[in-house]
Design a protein around this motif. Structure first.
Motif, PDB file in Angstrom:
ATOM      1  N   ASN A   1      54.654  -5.555  15.868  1.00 44.35           N
ATOM      2  CA  ASN A   1      53.816  -5.196  14.722  1.00 44.35           C
ATOM      3  C   ASN A   1      54.657  -5.060  13.456  1.00 44.35           C
ATOM      4  O   ASN A   1      54.318  -5.613  12.399  1.00 44.35           O
ATOM      5  CB  ASN A   1      53.096  -3.874  15.016  1.00 44.35           C
TER       6      ASN A   1
ATOM      7  N   GLN B   1      54.377  -1.696   4.674  1.00 43.70           N
ATOM      8  CA  GLN B   1      54.118  -2.288   5.977  1.00 43.70           C
ATOM      9  C   GLN B   1      55.060  -1.714   7.032  1.00 43.70           C
ATOM     10  O   GLN B   1      54.690  -1.599   8.202  1.00 43.70           O
ATOM     11  CB  GLN B   1      54.206  -3.811   5.870  1.00 43.70           C
TER      12      GLN B   1
ATOM     13  N   GLY C   1      53.487   1.746   7.670  1.00 38.29           N
ATOM     14  CA  GLY C   1      52.215   1.562   8.369  1.00 38.29           C
ATOM     15  C   GLY C   1      52.367   1.068   9.793  1.00 38.29           C
ATOM     16  O   GLY C   1      51.517   1.320  10.644  1.00 38.29           O
ATOM     17  N   SER C   2      53.467   0.370  10.073  1.00 36.82           N
ATOM     18  CA  SER C   2      53.698  -0.152  11.433  1.00 36.82           C
ATOM     19  C   SER C   2      54.341   0.887  12.344  1.00 36.82           C
ATOM     20  O   SER C   2      54.158   0.849  13.558  1.00 36.82           O
ATOM     21  CB  SER C   2      54.601  -1.384  11.366  1.00 36.82           C
TER      22      SER C   2
ATOM     23  N   LYS D   1      44.811   5.901  11.899  1.00 32.17           N
ATOM     24  CA  LYS D   1      43.846   5.612  10.830  1.00 32.17           C
ATOM     25  C   LYS D   1      44.547   5.518   9.480  1.00 32.17           C
ATOM     26  O   LYS D   1      44.299   4.598   8.694  1.00 32.17           O
ATOM     27  CB  LYS D   1      42.784   6.714  10.802  1.00 32.17           C
TER      28      LYS D   1
ATOM     29  N   SER E   1      47.693   4.844   9.013  1.00 34.11           N
ATOM     30  CA  SER E   1      48.589   3.686   8.994  1.00 34.11           C
ATOM     31  C   SER E   1      47.830   2.432   8.588  1.00 34.11           C
ATOM     32  O   SER E   1      48.364   1.579   7.868  1.00 34.11           O
ATOM     33  CB  SER E   1      49.236   3.481  10.375  1.00 34.11           C
ATOM     34  N   ARG E   2      46.580   2.305   9.000  1.00 41.87           N
ATOM     35  CA  ARG E   2      45.780   1.134   8.632  1.00 41.87           C
ATOM     36  C   ARG E   2      45.485   1.138   7.133  1.00 41.87           C
ATOM     37  O   ARG E   2      45.489   0.083   6.494  1.00 41.87           O
ATOM     38  CB  ARG E   2      44.480   1.120   9.438  1.00 41.87           C
TER      39      ARG E   2
ATOM     40  N   LEU F   1      48.642  -0.008   5.469  1.00 40.21           N
ATOM     41  CA  LEU F   1      48.831  -1.445   5.667  1.00 40.21           C
ATOM     42  C   LEU F   1      47.875  -2.259   4.801  1.00 40.21           C
ATOM     43  O   LEU F   1      48.272  -3.254   4.187  1.00 40.21           O
ATOM     44  CB  LEU F   1      48.620  -1.798   7.145  1.00 40.21           C
ATOM     45  N   ILE F   2      46.619  -1.835   4.730  1.00 33.83           N
ATOM     46  CA  ILE F   2      45.631  -2.546   3.909  1.00 33.83           C
ATOM     47  C   ILE F   2      46.032  -2.511   2.447  1.00 33.83           C
ATOM     48  O   ILE F   2      45.956  -3.524   1.738  1.00 33.83           O
ATOM     49  CB  ILE F   2      44.221  -1.937   4.107  1.00 33.83           C
TER      50      ILE F   2
ATOM     51  N   TYR G   1      42.620  -5.699   9.361  1.00 31.91           N
ATOM     52  CA  TYR G   1      42.765  -4.249   9.278  1.00 31.91           C
ATOM     53  C   TYR G   1      41.529  -3.577   8.690  1.00 31.91           C
ATOM     54  O   TYR G   1      41.242  -2.418   8.989  1.00 31.91           O
ATOM     55  CB  TYR G   1      44.030  -3.890   8.489  1.00 31.91           C
TER      56      TYR G   1
ATOM     57  N   GLY H   1      39.201  -3.165  11.555  1.00 33.57           N
ATOM     58  CA  GLY H   1      39.665  -2.060  12.392  1.00 33.57           C
ATOM     59  C   GLY H   1      39.560  -2.336  13.881  1.00 33.57           C
ATOM     60  O   GLY H   1      39.316  -3.467  14.324  1.00 33.57           O
ATOM     61  N   GLU H   2      39.726  -1.278  14.659  1.00 34.46           N
ATOM     62  CA  GLU H   2      39.726  -1.378  16.122  1.00 34.46           C
ATOM     63  C   GLU H   2      38.424  -1.975  16.627  1.00 34.46           C
ATOM     64  O   GLU H   2      37.335  -1.587  16.212  1.00 34.46           O
ATOM     65  CB  GLU H   2      39.921   0.022  16.714  1.00 34.46           C
TER      66      GLU H   2
END
Length: 279
Positions: free
Chosen positions: A89, A142, A145-146, A158, A160-161, A164-165, A230, A233-234
């Motif tokens: 990641n 990044q 976030g990773s 949550k 971290s996403r 990253l976004i 992202y 999401g999940e």
């Protein structure tokens, strides 16, 4: 070893933290490990041969991709392990800003080499610095976030996403402005050639600008798909299908390295220096 069909991830306080919605394909991971490894070595050769030190970032990006896909191959054996998940990641996400930095610096070198600074929307001296600083910010976001998901805390994942976004959107904005900057210099040089091109009309300069624009387009596609991944999401469609990471991340990044090997800005810069030495 976890032999199920997914989703995969550790269970923290009775809640499963999803690392992968599927078992990563081991063969694909090793295949791209080999491809990026070869591409990185080719660029290391060109860095030394052409003294193209501005492409060191590209080499680092290739190495990041190589070990990132090694992480995906490792994750196939047990997708619930934290180490391989963080490795793939982190390195695959961080590789893109390194490659983007080389694209930014390529335009700066081409513009200066042709003596076309007056055609740039942004001062060439500042253009590379601004874009590279944006890239460093993207690498930082990044990276953070990773790493955060390693805690296994749902709130941390949550957050971290979101980080990253934010990094991907900033990168997307920078790439959009950059491709306009490149197109502007390209068209102005074509309409009003600098002295270097007037004195050396046989110089095949335009293919280098097409290459930079094409590589930026590939980077834009990659960033858009990653942002969608992202944002969904999940359980989202993109993150749930492994084909997307290869089709819209691995392939575009590999193509960028191939294009820069075939149409290397260092060759044009060396030609220009040769013409200047004869004058």
């Amino acid at each position: 070893m976890n032999t199920g069909d997914g989703p995969f991830g550790p269970v923290v306080n009775g809640t499963q933290i999803v690392f992968f919605e599927y078992r990563p394909n081991e063969a694909a991971g090793y295949a791209f490990l080999a491809l990026f490894g070869i591409a990185a070595l080719v660029h290391l050769f060109f860095i030394l041969q052409l003294r193209a030190w501005f492409c060191i970032a590209l080499f680092l990006g290739g190495i990041s991709e190589t070990f990132g896909y090694y992480g995906r191959a490792r994750a196939s054996k047990d997708p619930s392990q934290v180490g391989p998940f963080i490795q793939q990641n982190l390195l695959i996400l961080v590789a893109a800003p390194f490659l983007a930095a080389s694209i930014y610096m390529s335009l700066g070198r081409l513009t200066v080499g042709l003596g076309a600074q007056r055609h740039s929307v942004i001062s060439v001296r500042w253009m590379t610095k601004i874009y590279v600083l944006v890239d460093i910010g993207c690498i930082g976001s990044q990276f953070v976030g990773s790493i955060i998901p390693a805690s296994g805390d749902p709130d941390a994942i949550k957050n971290s996403r979101i980080i990253l976004i934010a990094g991907l959107i900033v990168q997307l904005s920078a790439l959009s402005l950059f491709i306009f900057t490149c197109w502007h210099v390209h068209t102005r040089v074509k309409r009003n050639p600098p002295d270097m091109l007037l004195e050396n009309p046989a110089l095949q300069w335009e293919k280098y600008f097409w290459a930079v624009e094409g590589m930026t387009g590939l980077m834009l596609i990659r960033s858009m798909v990653r942002s969608i991944e992202y944002l969904q999401g999940e359980g989202g469609f993109v993150i749930s299908h492994e084909v997307f990471i290869y089709l819209f991340d691995a392939v575009p990044m590999l193509l960028i390295m191939v294009i820069l090997a075939v149409v290397h800005p260092g060759r044009l810069i060396r030609q220009v220096r040769g013409f200047k030495a004869l004058q």
